[in-house]
Design a protein around this motif. Structure first.
Motif, PDB file in Angstrom:
ATOM      1  N   ARG A  32      -6.108   2.502   3.681  1.00  0.00           N
ATOM      2  CA  ARG A  32      -5.100   3.481   4.126  1.00  0.00           C
ATOM      3  C   ARG A  32      -3.685   2.940   3.929  1.00  0.00           C
ATOM      4  O   ARG A  32      -2.737   3.684   3.765  1.00  0.00           O
ATOM      5  CB  ARG A  32      -5.313   3.832   5.606  1.00  0.00           C
ATOM      6  CG  ARG A  32      -6.612   4.583   5.863  1.00  0.00           C
ATOM      7  CD  ARG A  32      -6.577   5.304   7.205  1.00  0.00           C
ATOM      8  NE  ARG A  32      -6.751   4.415   8.338  1.00  0.00           N
ATOM      9  CZ  ARG A  32      -7.934   4.079   8.863  1.00  0.00           C
ATOM     10  NH1 ARG A  32      -9.053   4.578   8.347  1.00  0.00           N
ATOM     11  NH2 ARG A  32      -8.011   3.265   9.896  1.00  0.00           N
ATOM     12  N   HIS A  33      -3.541   1.616   3.947  1.00  0.00           N
ATOM     13  CA  HIS A  33      -2.211   1.008   3.797  1.00  0.00           C
ATOM     14  C   HIS A  33      -1.905   0.624   2.343  1.00  0.00           C
ATOM     15  O   HIS A  33      -0.785   0.235   2.041  1.00  0.00           O
ATOM     16  CB  HIS A  33      -2.111  -0.249   4.671  1.00  0.00           C
ATOM     17  CG  HIS A  33      -2.143   0.072   6.126  1.00  0.00           C
ATOM     18  ND1 HIS A  33      -0.992   0.260   6.874  1.00  0.00           N
ATOM     19  CD2 HIS A  33      -3.183   0.285   6.973  1.00  0.00           C
ATOM     20  CE1 HIS A  33      -1.324   0.554   8.118  1.00  0.00           C
ATOM     21  NE2 HIS A  33      -2.646   0.583   8.206  1.00  0.00           N
ATOM     22  N   LEU A  34      -2.917   0.708   1.484  1.00  0.00           N
ATOM     23  CA  LEU A  34      -2.736   0.177   0.133  1.00  0.00           C
ATOM     24  C   LEU A  34      -1.578   0.828  -0.637  1.00  0.00           C
ATOM     25  O   LEU A  34      -0.806   0.117  -1.290  1.00  0.00           O
ATOM     26  CB  LEU A  34      -4.059   0.266  -0.648  1.00  0.00           C
ATOM     27  CG  LEU A  34      -4.048  -0.365  -2.046  1.00  0.00           C
ATOM     28  CD1 LEU A  34      -3.635  -1.831  -2.004  1.00  0.00           C
ATOM     29  CD2 LEU A  34      -5.424  -0.218  -2.697  1.00  0.00           C
ATOM     30  N   PRO A  35      -1.410   2.163  -0.578  1.00  0.00           N
ATOM     31  CA  PRO A  35      -0.278   2.741  -1.331  1.00  0.00           C
ATOM     32  C   PRO A  35       1.060   2.149  -0.889  1.00  0.00           C
ATOM     33  O   PRO A  35       1.911   1.826  -1.734  1.00  0.00           O
ATOM     34  CB  PRO A  35      -0.364   4.237  -1.011  1.00  0.00           C
ATOM     35  CG  PRO A  35      -1.824   4.461  -0.696  1.00  0.00           C
ATOM     36  CD  PRO A  35      -2.273   3.205   0.006  1.00  0.00           C
ATOM     37  N   ASP A  36       1.235   1.946   0.415  1.00  0.00           N
ATOM     38  CA  ASP A  36       2.480   1.350   0.911  1.00  0.00           C
ATOM     39  C   ASP A  36       2.594  -0.110   0.452  1.00  0.00           C
ATOM     40  O   ASP A  36       3.648  -0.551  -0.008  1.00  0.00           O
ATOM     41  CB  ASP A  36       2.504   1.449   2.444  1.00  0.00           C
ATOM     42  CG  ASP A  36       3.692   0.704   3.028  1.00  0.00           C
ATOM     43  OD1 ASP A  36       4.776   0.765   2.417  1.00  0.00           O
ATOM     44  OD2 ASP A  36       3.544   0.046   4.074  1.00  0.00           O
ATOM     45  N   TRP A  37       1.490  -0.854   0.543  1.00  0.00           N
ATOM     46  CA  TRP A  37       1.534  -2.274   0.143  1.00  0.00           C
ATOM     47  C   TRP A  37       1.802  -2.415  -1.364  1.00  0.00           C
ATOM     48  O   TRP A  37       2.504  -3.323  -1.784  1.00  0.00           O
ATOM     49  CB  TRP A  37       0.216  -2.964   0.527  1.00  0.00           C
ATOM     50  CG  TRP A  37       0.035  -3.076   2.017  1.00  0.00           C
ATOM     51  CD1 TRP A  37       0.991  -2.868   2.973  1.00  0.00           C
ATOM     52  CD2 TRP A  37      -1.165  -3.406   2.728  1.00  0.00           C
ATOM     53  NE1 TRP A  37       0.453  -3.051   4.230  1.00  0.00           N
ATOM     54  CE2 TRP A  37      -0.859  -3.378   4.108  1.00  0.00           C
ATOM     55  CE3 TRP A  37      -2.464  -3.708   2.339  1.00  0.00           C
ATOM     56  CZ2 TRP A  37      -1.810  -3.664   5.095  1.00  0.00           C
ATOM     57  CZ3 TRP A  37      -3.414  -3.997   3.309  1.00  0.00           C
ATOM     58  CH2 TRP A  37      -3.081  -3.973   4.678  1.00  0.00           C
ATOM     59  N   THR A  38       1.244  -1.482  -2.144  1.00  0.00           N
ATOM     60  CA  THR A  38       1.497  -1.533  -3.596  1.00  0.00           C
ATOM     61  C   THR A  38       2.966  -1.233  -3.876  1.00  0.00           C
ATOM     62  O   THR A  38       3.597  -1.907  -4.705  1.00  0.00           O
ATOM     63  CB  THR A  38       0.591  -0.508  -4.328  1.00  0.00           C
ATOM     64  OG1 THR A  38      -0.760  -0.823  -4.021  1.00  0.00           O
ATOM     65  CG2 THR A  38       0.792  -0.568  -5.835  1.00  0.00           C
ATOM     66  N   ALA A  39       3.511  -0.236  -3.161  1.00  0.00           N
ATOM     67  CA  ALA A  39       4.927   0.102  -3.354  1.00  0.00           C
ATOM     68  C   ALA A  39       5.808  -1.097  -3.001  1.00  0.00           C
ATOM     69  O   ALA A  39       6.802  -1.381  -3.683  1.00  0.00           O
ATOM     70  CB  ALA A  39       5.299   1.319  -2.513  1.00  0.00           C
ATOM     71  N   GLN A  40       5.435  -1.812  -1.948  1.00  0.00           N
ATOM     72  CA  GLN A  40       6.208  -3.011  -1.585  1.00  0.00           C
ATOM     73  C   GLN A  40       6.143  -4.054  -2.697  1.00  0.00           C
ATOM     74  O   GLN A  40       7.149  -4.675  -3.057  1.00  0.00           O
ATOM     75  CB  GLN A  40       5.649  -3.631  -0.305  1.00  0.00           C
ATOM     76  CG  GLN A  40       5.889  -2.809   0.934  1.00  0.00           C
ATOM     77  CD  GLN A  40       5.558  -3.626   2.176  1.00  0.00           C
ATOM     78  OE1 GLN A  40       5.847  -4.808   2.250  1.00  0.00           O
ATOM     79  NE2 GLN A  40       4.939  -2.998   3.148  1.00  0.00           N
TER      80      GLN A  40
END
Ligand code: PLP
Length: 368
Positions: free
Chosen positions: A240-248
């Motif tokens: 669930r957090h992967l899109p945010d972590w990838t953007a970071q």
């Protein structure tokens, strides 16, 4: 630990602590630990994330690759599997584990990904599969490689162990690793095979679990390679957090690009990124002169680095080889991975870059 380590899992774990602690407790309370609801839910969610019809959870990325080969009966030493000379040794270990023979092709001098021209030069009547490796989070030239595979009838299998979330097509199975430092990492080992074909999905489920028919009867040679419920429940939270972590990761990589631009390219240049695809930035890799001295300098200033990978596979004693791969040889002597992880402070990226400028120029001119 270095002041700025190469990878640091702690901030991401802290960011979603309440979620994973809750999920973990529920899973433990359910008291069902192998092939239950968590694995089934994670498989559905990961397949959706990959825009693919099927995903099968397995014990690690190496066995995901092995199972992908076994799905196509690539299990004999007279069957050759072409892959990149620059990858983790596990790519070729999987080929050996399936019983086939790895054949190494050279890499593109800019992107360091499997070079379709070199792969073509390795084709033979024995070629059974081609495994492009989407290294560092960047997709290979899949069009060209798929055309080669189609031309010879070879199977295409993606080593996507470093490329969670990258956009590639599903012309063949894709193997993922959930080793803890991957973009989507478990708190232990884990892997998945993403598939487009319902028959392959059924067979992969058999192969990961001893090919057991009812009554504990094994119907064919298989593996014991199951993703467990604990890892699956954690992976559901992290996904669930992967899109945010990838953007970071992408933002931090862009900051590295900016802060390092201006250094003479014969001293330092980031590995090129082809505009054909998004880059999920598993690793931020530069090519440098005087690598060992730079590593020492950064280490002395509390900055961790890594080399992915120092010895190309065609030079590793575990693997048979008759081919030369001069571009991989050269790259392995120059590449260096810099710290990159979600929640890495931007100031730390700037301070890594300042130290690099200082090493080469004796000053920090050029950095912000
Ligand atoms: C490119 C590549 N292929 C295969 C693997 C093997 O994955 P695992 O360690 O989950 O078996 C890895 C991870 O180390 C990898 O980076």
């Amino acid at each position: 630990m270095s002041r700025v380590p190469l990878a640091n899992l702690k901030p991401a774990l802290d960011a979603c602590r309440a979620e994973w602690q809750g999920a973990l407790l529920q899973t433990i309370d359910r008291a069902w630990f192998i092939l239950g609801d968590e694995v089934a839910s994670f498989e559905r969610e990961f397949a959706d994330f990959c825009h693919a019809p099927h995903a099968v959870g397995v014990a690690n990325g190496t066995q995901a690759l092995e199972i992908a080969l076994r799905l196509s009966n690539i299990t004999r030493p007279d069957q050759e599997v072409i892959t990149s000379a620059l990858t983790a040794p596990f790519t070729a270990q999987a080929i050996l584990a399936a019983g086939a023979t790895p054949v190494f092709a050279d890499i593109d001098p800019e992107t360091l990904l499997l070079d379709p021209g070199s792969a073509e030069s390795r084709l033979s009547p024995r070629t059974a599969a081609i495994i492009p490796v989407h290294l560092y989070g960047q997709v290979c030239d899949v069009e060209a490689i798929a055309a080669l595979a189609a031309h010879t009838g070879a199977v295409l299998i993606h080593d996507a162990c470093q490329a969670h979330g990258m956009a590639y097509d599903h012309r063949g199975p894709a193997a993922f690793s959930f080793y803890p430092t991957k973009n989507l990492g478990a708190l232990g080992d884990g892997g998945a095979l993403v598939l487009g074909d319902a028959d392959h999905d059924r067979l992969a489920r058999l192969l990961r679990d001893g090919a057991r028919a009812p009554g504990h009867v094994s119907t064919q040679r298989a593996l014991n390679s199951r993703l467990d419920e604990i890892q699956a429940c954690l992976l559901r939270v992290f996904l669930r957090h992967l899109p945010d972590w990838t953007a970071q990761r992408q933002r931090l990589a862009a900051l590295y690009d900016k802060e390092l631009s201006g250094l003479p390219p014969e001293w330092l240049r980031p590995v090129a990124w082809h505009p054909r695809s998004t880059h999920v930035r598993h690793l931020y890799v530069i090519r440098v002169r005087r690598r060992e001295e730079l590593i020492q300098h950064l280490q002395a200033n509390g900055i961790g680095t890594g080399i992915h990978y120092p010895v190309p596979l065609h030079r590793q004693p575990a693997f048979p080889n008759i081919n030369s791969c001069p571009i991989a040889d050269q790259a392995c002597g120059e590449i260096l991975s810099l710290p990159l992880w979600p929640y890495l402070p931007e100031d730390d990226v700037r301070s890594v870059c300042r130290q690099i400028w200082k090493f080469y120029l004796g000053s920090t001119a050029g950095t912000s």
